[in-house]
Design an enzyme around this catalytic site. Structure first.
Site, PDB file in Angstrom:
ATOM      1  N   TYR A 237       0.850  -1.186   0.000  1.00  0.00           N
ATOM      2  CA  TYR A 237       0.000   0.000   0.000  1.00  0.00           C
ATOM      3  C   TYR A 237       0.889   1.241   0.000  1.00  0.00           C
ATOM      4  CZ  TYR A 237      -3.695   3.293   1.071  1.00  0.00           C
ATOM      5  OH  TYR A 237      -4.580   4.340   1.009  1.00  0.00           O
TER       6      TYR A 237
ATOM      7  N   GLN B 115     -10.648   0.100   1.648  1.00  0.00           N
ATOM      8  CA  GLN B 115     -11.125  -0.738   0.548  1.00  0.00           C
ATOM      9  C   GLN B 115      -9.980  -1.420  -0.189  1.00  0.00           C
ATOM     10  OE1 GLN B 115     -11.602   2.501   0.945  1.00  0.00           O
ATOM     11  NE2 GLN B 115     -11.328   3.678  -0.956  1.00  0.00           N
TER      12      GLN B 115
ATOM     13  N   ASN C 156      -3.423   6.003   6.482  1.00  0.00           N
ATOM     14  CA  ASN C 156      -4.119   6.748   7.524  1.00  0.00           C
ATOM     15  C   ASN C 156      -4.751   5.786   8.535  1.00  0.00           C
ATOM     16  OD1 ASN C 156      -6.444   5.738   6.341  1.00  0.00           O
ATOM     17  ND2 ASN C 156      -6.909   7.636   5.248  1.00  0.00           N
TER      18      ASN C 156
ATOM     19  N   SER D 275       4.936   9.503  11.841  1.00  0.00           N
ATOM     20  CA  SER D 275       6.395   9.525  11.862  1.00  0.00           C
ATOM     21  C   SER D 275       6.926  10.192  13.130  1.00  0.00           C
ATOM     22  CB  SER D 275       6.917  10.265  10.625  1.00  0.00           C
ATOM     23  OG  SER D 275       8.307  10.132  10.527  1.00  0.00           O
TER      24      SER D 275
ATOM     25  N   GLN E 265      10.611  15.924   9.945  1.00  0.00           N
ATOM     26  CA  GLN E 265       9.595  14.949  10.324  1.00  0.00           C
ATOM     27  C   GLN E 265       8.268  15.612  10.645  1.00  0.00           C
ATOM     28  OE1 GLN E 265      10.246  11.470   9.993  1.00  0.00           O
ATOM     29  NE2 GLN E 265      11.760  12.690   8.917  1.00  0.00           N
TER      30      GLN E 265
ATOM     31  N   HIS F 258       5.688  15.903   7.861  1.00  0.00           N
ATOM     32  CA  HIS F 258       5.036  14.703   7.365  1.00  0.00           C
ATOM     33  C   HIS F 258       3.532  14.726   7.611  1.00  0.00           C
ATOM     34  CE1 HIS F 258       7.460  11.566   5.618  1.00  0.00           C
ATOM     35  NE2 HIS F 258       8.422  11.752   6.491  1.00  0.00           N
TER      36      HIS F 258
ATOM     37  N   GLU G 224      11.141   5.998  16.441  1.00  0.00           N
ATOM     38  CA  GLU G 224      11.290   5.455  15.085  1.00  0.00           C
ATOM     39  C   GLU G 224      12.658   5.837  14.519  1.00  0.00           C
ATOM     40  OE1 GLU G 224       8.931   5.752  10.788  1.00  0.00           O
ATOM     41  OE2 GLU G 224       8.711   7.341  12.278  1.00  0.00           O
ATOM     42  N   HIS G 225      12.957   7.123  14.520  1.00  0.00           N
ATOM     43  CA  HIS G 225      14.251   7.629  14.060  1.00  0.00           C
ATOM     44  C   HIS G 225      14.975   8.295  15.230  1.00  0.00           C
ATOM     45  CE1 HIS G 225      11.438   8.105  10.556  1.00  0.00           C
ATOM     46  NE2 HIS G 225      12.392   7.416   9.967  1.00  0.00           N
TER      47      HIS G 225
ATOM     48  N   ASP H  88      15.879   8.058   4.783  1.00  0.00           N
ATOM     49  CA  ASP H  88      14.565   8.022   4.131  1.00  0.00           C
ATOM     50  C   ASP H  88      14.663   7.648   2.660  1.00  0.00           C
ATOM     51  OD1 ASP H  88      12.758   8.481   6.104  1.00  0.00           O
ATOM     52  OD2 ASP H  88      12.484  10.608   5.700  1.00  0.00           O
TER      53      ASP H  88
ATOM     54  N   GLU I  28       2.439 -34.977  29.775  1.00  0.00           N
ATOM     55  CA  GLU I  28       1.424 -34.007  29.369  1.00  0.00           C
ATOM     56  C   GLU I  28       0.048 -34.643  29.189  1.00  0.00           C
ATOM     57  OE1 GLU I  28       2.880 -31.854  25.988  1.00  0.00           O
ATOM     58  OE2 GLU I  28       4.304 -30.721  27.220  1.00  0.00           O
TER      59      GLU I  28
ATOM     60  N   HIS J 248       0.231 -39.608  21.610  1.00  0.00           N
ATOM     61  CA  HIS J 248       1.565 -39.158  21.223  1.00  0.00           C
ATOM     62  C   HIS J 248       2.604 -40.224  21.577  1.00  0.00           C
ATOM     63  CE1 HIS J 248      -0.230 -35.234  20.633  1.00  0.00           C
ATOM     64  NE2 HIS J 248       0.940 -34.684  20.328  1.00  0.00           N
TER      65      HIS J 248
END
Length: 422
Positions: A121, A183, A206, A229, A251, A254, A319-320, A353, A407, A412
């Site tokens: 995506y 979708q 999003n 971000s 950042q 973004h 993250e960064h 990036d 067990e 088994h």
């Protein structure tokens, strides 16, 4: 930016967004509709949310040719060189299947198998992201994935951004569809007349995309639930305020929910950075977005010592992370939690990036405490291989049967003992 004195005892971690019940309900409705109506549902939602009614969901060769006309030769060369750097880095992550043999004839190993099909995506909206194409497609190709599908929301004229199409075509991706939102995730998970389902879905989006990925997990695998971000800059008095401000804004622009934070033991630097941020913000094209990000999620944390600043960074698990100190390599061993670590003043976050080679798909919302950035490993499965010889089973049969009975699993135990009944 607000300046605060903190201690490492204060919880600074960002809360993971889970969406509202209304948003989740809407996502479930969209998924069900796509499963029921297929392509027609995709076209209907594309018209509703993106403002364009499509005759076909597929990107055509003519659209790709037009995209090349809208990308300069210089930009094309940059995309190609970035792709080479990213491919070289990810080739070093590739694992091979292996088998070991023991003296008793036992063979044990691991078979590495690429996934059959993955979906990527690529978000649309306020910016275009050809870099997302490179960062997701290349490790999939290195892993050996045969079918790679891209979906992305179209522009008002029914096209995808030229950079996205050029990057995809340079990598040889053939399946590109003009559909976004929840979708698109539903189509990748369950399939429609046009879009065949995949095994795993990658890529940010999003809140509706994030919620849709969460809902289809189990039908397919997903990479992660990506949040907005984040950048944290760890700096001492030797760092340059103008450079830090520029990196924080890189950042903040973004997304209004992006997070930009400076952690430093120097109040002098903190004040200078705050002034620089305000100054540079004035001329930023995406000023409104960056300003909202800084107002709600930006901060400058001042600690007593550099050691305390490091602990604050580990609490944030960003993250960064940029380390802009006199001796950044000496700090590296103390960093426990960060998606990507940028060392020194010339390792600005945008280097990672776009161009250096490591993947820019990274854990957010503090999840760097327990997860890693996107790699070739995410595009393969690992199957255990077990071959026991008669001698090996005879030697261990009683122990295996005893463990099974421990067990309470008699069948088994008998499954092993049956081999040696006279």
């Amino acid at each position: 930016m607000k300046i605060e004195r903190v201690t490492n005892r204060v919880s600074l971690r960002r809360t993971i967004e889970s969406g509202t019940e209304e948003q989740r309900s809407k996502v479930l409705e969209i998924i069900a509709d796509v499963r029921a109506r297929g392509d027609e549902a995709l076209k209907s939602y594309t018209e509703k949310f993106d403002g364009v009614r499509l005759d076909s969901l597929c990107v055509t060769n003519e659209e790709i040719e037009r995209a090349y006309q809208n990308v300069s030769a210089e930009v094309l060369r940059i995309i190609q060189e970035a792709a080479e750097n990213i491919r070289d880095y990810h080739e070093r992550q590739k694992r091979e299947s292996w088998i070991m043999t023991k003296e008793d004839g036992t063979m044990l190993g691991q078979k590495i198998t690429p996934l059959d099909a993955v979906g990527l995506y690529v978000p649309g909206g306020t910016a275009a992201y050809p870099s997302s194409v490179l960062m997701n497609v290349i490790p999939a190709q290195v892993a050996g994935v045969k079918r790679i599908v891209i979906t992305s929301p179209p522009n008002k004229d029914g096209t995808l951004p030229a950079g996205v199409l050029v990057a995809a075509n340079e990598l040889g991706v053939k399946e590109i569809y003009k559909v976004g939102g929840a979708q698109a995730i539903a189509a990748l998970a369950y399939g429609t007349e046009t879009i065949r389902p995949v095994d795993k879905i990658f890529g940010p989006g999003n809140i509706y995309v994030a919620l849709a990925k969460r809902e289809v997990f189990g039908q397919v695998a997903i990479d992660m639930i990506a949040g907005p971000s984040e950048i944290v800059v760890l700096a001492d008095e030797t760092a340059k305020a103008n450079e830090i401000a520029a990196d924080l804004l890189s950042q903040a622009e973004h997304d209004e929910r992006a997070s930009a934070i400076l952690v430093t033991p120097s109040m002098k630097l903190a004040l200078a950075v705050a002034r620089e941020v305000e100054k540079q913000l004035e001329t930023l094209p995406r000023k409104a977005i960056a300003a909202a990000s800084l107002e709600n999620y930006g901060a400058i944390y001042v600690t007593e010592t550099l050691a305390e600043a490091v602990e604050v960074v580990n609490e944030l698990a960003p993250e960064h992370l940029e380390v802009m100190t006199a001796e950044p390599m000496q700090i590296l061993g103390q960093i426990r939690h960060a998606g990507a670590i940028f060392l020194g003043r010339f390792s600005s976050e945008p280097v990672g990036d776009y161009f250096a080679g490591p993947n820019h798909v990274l854990p957010t919302n503090g999840t760097a405490r327990f997860s890693s950035g996107l790699s070739v490993d995410e595009f393969v499965k690992k199957s255990s291989i077990i071959f026991y010889s008669e001698a090996a089973l005879k030697q261990n049969a009683e122990k295996i049967a005893a463990f099974a009975r421990l067990e309470g699993l008699e069948a088994h135990a008998r499954a092993v003992e049956e081999r040696f009944k006279k």
